[in-house]
Design a protein around this motif. Structure first.
Motif, PDB file in Angstrom:
ATOM      1  N   ALA A  21     -12.419 -11.709  -6.748  1.00  0.00           N
ATOM      2  CA  ALA A  21     -11.442 -11.729  -7.838  1.00  0.00           C
ATOM      3  C   ALA A  21     -10.568 -10.483  -7.808  1.00  0.00           C
ATOM      4  N   HIS A  22     -11.181  -9.327  -7.557  1.00  0.00           N
ATOM      5  CA  HIS A  22     -10.418  -8.087  -7.457  1.00  0.00           C
ATOM      6  C   HIS A  22      -9.433  -8.150  -6.292  1.00  0.00           C
ATOM      7  N   ALA A  23      -9.917  -8.642  -5.155  1.00  0.00           N
ATOM      8  CA  ALA A  23      -9.068  -8.712  -3.967  1.00  0.00           C
ATOM      9  C   ALA A  23      -7.906  -9.677  -4.184  1.00  0.00           C
ATOM     10  N   ARG A  24      -8.182 -10.795  -4.828  1.00  0.00           N
ATOM     11  CA  ARG A  24      -7.128 -11.781  -5.087  1.00  0.00           C
ATOM     12  C   ARG A  24      -6.065 -11.197  -6.009  1.00  0.00           C
ATOM     13  N   SER A  25      -6.511 -10.479  -7.030  1.00  0.00           N
ATOM     14  CA  SER A  25      -5.555  -9.865  -7.962  1.00  0.00           C
ATOM     15  C   SER A  25      -4.701  -8.817  -7.254  1.00  0.00           C
ATOM     16  N   LEU A  27      -1.646 -15.508  -0.065  1.00  0.00           N
ATOM     17  CA  LEU A  27      -2.532 -14.660  -0.864  1.00  0.00           C
ATOM     18  C   LEU A  27      -3.944 -14.682  -0.294  1.00  0.00           C
ATOM     19  N   ASP A  28      -4.355 -15.827   0.242  1.00  0.00           N
ATOM     20  CA  ASP A  28      -5.688 -15.927   0.835  1.00  0.00           C
ATOM     21  C   ASP A  28      -5.841 -14.945   1.999  1.00  0.00           C
ATOM     22  N   ASP A  29      -4.832 -14.882   2.877  1.00  0.00           N
ATOM     23  CA  ASP A  29      -4.914 -13.981   4.032  1.00  0.00           C
ATOM     24  C   ASP A  29      -4.915 -12.520   3.603  1.00  0.00           C
ATOM     25  N   MET A  30      -4.056 -12.163   2.656  1.00  0.00           N
ATOM     26  CA  MET A  30      -4.040 -10.774   2.190  1.00  0.00           C
ATOM     27  C   MET A  30      -5.340 -10.424   1.488  1.00  0.00           C
ATOM     28  N   SER A  31      -5.853 -11.347   0.691  1.00  0.00           N
ATOM     29  CA  SER A  31      -7.115 -11.115   0.002  1.00  0.00           C
ATOM     30  C   SER A  31      -8.252 -10.906   0.995  1.00  0.00           C
ATOM     31  N   SER A  32      -8.265 -11.703   2.059  1.00  0.00           N
ATOM     32  CA  SER A  32      -9.310 -11.566   3.076  1.00  0.00           C
ATOM     33  C   SER A  32      -9.217 -10.225   3.790  1.00  0.00           C
ATOM     34  N   ALA A  33      -7.989  -9.785   4.087  1.00  0.00           N
ATOM     35  CA  ALA A  33      -7.807  -8.476   4.729  1.00  0.00           C
ATOM     36  C   ALA A  33      -8.317  -7.359   3.827  1.00  0.00           C
ATOM     37  N   CYS A  86      -6.359  -0.225   1.865  1.00  0.00           N
ATOM     38  CA  CYS A  86      -5.625  -1.312   2.501  1.00  0.00           C
ATOM     39  C   CYS A  86      -4.230  -1.340   1.877  1.00  0.00           C
ATOM     40  N   ARG A  87      -3.213  -1.030   2.696  1.00  0.00           N
ATOM     41  CA  ARG A  87      -1.833  -0.985   2.212  1.00  0.00           C
ATOM     42  C   ARG A  87      -1.010  -1.974   3.044  1.00  0.00           C
ATOM     43  N   LEU A  88      -0.583  -3.050   2.406  1.00  0.00           N
ATOM     44  CA  LEU A  88       0.105  -4.145   3.092  1.00  0.00           C
ATOM     45  C   LEU A  88       1.543  -4.270   2.608  1.00  0.00           C
ATOM     46  N   TRP A  89       2.384  -4.813   3.487  1.00  0.00           N
ATOM     47  CA  TRP A  89       3.793  -5.002   3.141  1.00  0.00           C
ATOM     48  C   TRP A  89       4.287  -6.376   3.584  1.00  0.00           C
ATOM     49  N   PRO A  90       4.321  -7.357   2.677  1.00  0.00           N
ATOM     50  CA  PRO A  90       4.939  -8.641   3.009  1.00  0.00           C
ATOM     51  C   PRO A  90       6.463  -8.453   3.094  1.00  0.00           C
ATOM     52  N   CYS A  91       7.046  -8.726   4.263  1.00  0.00           N
ATOM     53  CA  CYS A  91       8.473  -8.470   4.497  1.00  0.00           C
ATOM     54  C   CYS A  91       9.289  -9.727   4.175  1.00  0.00           C
ATOM     55  N   LYS A  92      10.011  -9.688   3.107  1.00  0.00           N
ATOM     56  CA  LYS A  92      10.778 -10.843   2.640  1.00  0.00           C
ATOM     57  C   LYS A  92      11.729 -11.343   3.728  1.00  0.00           C
ATOM     58  N   GLY A  93      11.639 -12.657   4.021  1.00  0.00           N
ATOM     59  CA  GLY A  93      12.531 -13.280   4.978  1.00  0.00           C
ATOM     60  C   GLY A  93      12.190 -13.025   6.432  1.00  0.00           C
ATOM     61  N   LYS A  94      11.086 -12.320   6.700  1.00  0.00           N
ATOM     62  CA  LYS A  94      10.714 -11.983   8.067  1.00  0.00           C
ATOM     63  C   LYS A  94       9.548 -12.856   8.547  1.00  0.00           C
ATOM     64  N   ILE A  95       9.489 -13.079   9.855  1.00  0.00           N
ATOM     65  CA  ILE A  95       8.373 -13.779  10.466  1.00  0.00           C
ATOM     66  C   ILE A  95       7.748 -12.876  11.522  1.00  0.00           C
ATOM     67  N   SER A 129      11.206   7.342   8.081  1.00  0.00           N
ATOM     68  CA  SER A 129      10.208   6.326   8.344  1.00  0.00           C
ATOM     69  C   SER A 129      10.680   5.504   9.532  1.00  0.00           C
ATOM     70  N   TYR A 130       9.728   4.943  10.274  1.00  0.00           N
ATOM     71  CA  TYR A 130      10.060   4.249  11.508  1.00  0.00           C
ATOM     72  C   TYR A 130       9.929   2.743  11.344  1.00  0.00           C
ATOM     73  N   ALA A 131      10.926   2.016  11.814  1.00  0.00           N
ATOM     74  CA  ALA A 131      10.871   0.558  11.778  1.00  0.00           C
ATOM     75  C   ALA A 131       9.766   0.075  12.704  1.00  0.00           C
ATOM     76  N   GLY A 132       9.110  -0.998  12.306  1.00  0.00           N
ATOM     77  CA  GLY A 132       8.040  -1.561  13.128  1.00  0.00           C
ATOM     78  C   GLY A 132       8.267  -3.042  13.342  1.00  0.00           C
ATOM     79  N   THR A 133       7.227  -3.711  13.810  1.00  0.00           N
ATOM     80  CA  THR A 133       7.296  -5.135  14.087  1.00  0.00           C
ATOM     81  C   THR A 133       6.339  -5.865  13.163  1.00  0.00           C
ATOM     82  N   VAL A 134       6.809  -6.970  12.592  1.00  0.00           N
ATOM     83  CA  VAL A 134       5.987  -7.760  11.676  1.00  0.00           C
ATOM     84  C   VAL A 134       4.784  -8.323  12.416  1.00  0.00           C
ATOM     85  N   CYS A 135       3.602  -8.156  11.816  1.00  0.00           N
ATOM     86  CA  CYS A 135       2.344  -8.574  12.427  1.00  0.00           C
ATOM     87  C   CYS A 135       1.765  -9.795  11.716  1.00  0.00           C
ATOM     88  N   SER A 136       0.944 -10.502  12.401  1.00  0.00           N
ATOM     89  CA  SER A 136       0.194 -11.577  11.748  1.00  0.00           C
ATOM     90  C   SER A 136      -1.229 -11.081  11.481  1.00  0.00           C
TER      91      SER A 136
END
Length: 286
Positions: free
Chosen positions: A22-26, A234-240, A257-266, A278-285
């Motif tokens: 529940a904490h992770a999901r929130s 949300l399931d994937d981020m919660s699991s991470a 755990c510090r995550l960044w969902p990049c809007k419009g990116k794949i 700050s340095y640009a990176g590559t979106v990860c799965s």
């Protein structure tokens, strides 16, 4: 929202255990909302944390913590540093893991003890408490301040993340935790993707998220500043988040755990960052 209200406010969410779904999901939901409302600068200032309650006075944001665990309110301060450039000089001097203990320990003591002495005098003068130094290795925001590059100057590591990396980072952590001075916080190797040029270049082609997590299990701060597809679930981020929490509680060490969902990116897209140095990176799965 705190992250949107001011560009200087940071906050974190405690994940009590690796089964705190529940904490992770929130926290995953909060990460998603922050990405939508405040973008990278917001996600940069929010993380989840585990086991910090047993390692108080952590000075590194966004997971900084200062409660006194029974002492009540403590008026004091702790310090952390961007010391990648110093670390790079010392690893080049050592040249191998076998010589790290003598050279790194000596170099860190010579660099940090004058700071400790100043802090102790300042604490007496201002009638507060000097809580200690987090000696963690953290990238400096310059081309020659990369922690990943510094490790690659050791003969055992051809590419950071490849074989030899876990042994070297574990050795560095042990050295940092043996320093004869007041120490607090992570006391390891911190690997924020967007603050280390070499690290940013390696992810994800030569260094994926889970390899980073395996490294930080012995040395560092967890999954830090990882860019994810904008439609990450949300399931994937919660699991991470739960993965990091499980490691933290299993080994009784602070991790974030510090995550960044990049809007419009794949996956595979380059990121766009609205923070200086700050340095640009590559979106990860994940």
């Amino acid at each position: 929202y705190i992250a949107k209200a001011s560009p200087i406010l940071s906050c974190s969410a405690d994940i009590p255990s690796g089964t705190s779904t529940a904490h992770a999901r929130s926290a995953a939901f909060a990460t998603s909302i922050i990405a939508r409302e405040a973008g990278f600068s917001g996600n940069y200032r929010f993380c989840t944390s585990s086991e910090l309650s047993n390692d108080v006075f952590t000075p590194f944001f966004p997971s900084a913590r200062s409660d006194g665990l029974g002492k009540g309110m403590v008026r004091g301060f702790a310090l952390g540093f961007e010391n990648g450039k110093l670390f790079g000089r010392l690893t080049k001097e050592a040249g191998s893991v076998g010589k790290l203990e003598k050279i790194l320990k000596k170099g860190m003591i010579e660099s940090l003890m004058p700071v400790v002495n100043i802090c102790e005098e300042a604490a007496k003068h201002y009638e507060c408490e000097f809580l200690g130094i987090d000696p963690s290795i953290h990238p400096s925001l310059s081309e020659d301040g990369s922690v990943a590059s510094a490790f690659e100057s050791l003969s055992e590591i051809k590419t950071f993340g490849a074989i030899g990396t876990v042994a070297a980072t574990s050795a560095v952590t042990a050295i940092l935790r043996s320093l004869p001075m007041p120490i607090v916080g992570f006391k390891g190797v911190i690997l924020p993707l967007f603050e280390d040029k070499r690290l940013s270049d390696l992810v994800p082609e030569k260094l994926d998220v889970w390899r980073i997590l395996s490294i930080t299990a012995v040395c560092g701060s967890g999954i830090d500043s990882i860019p994810l597809p904008g439609n990450v679930s949300l399931d994937d981020m919660s699991s991470a988040i739960l993965e990091v929490a499980a490691l933290a509680h299993r080994y009784k060490k602070p991790l974030i755990c510090r995550l960044w969902p990049c809007k419009g990116k794949i996956t595979g897209d380059k990121t766009e960052i609205d923070l200086p140095k700050s340095y640009a990176g590559t979106v990860c799965s994940i």
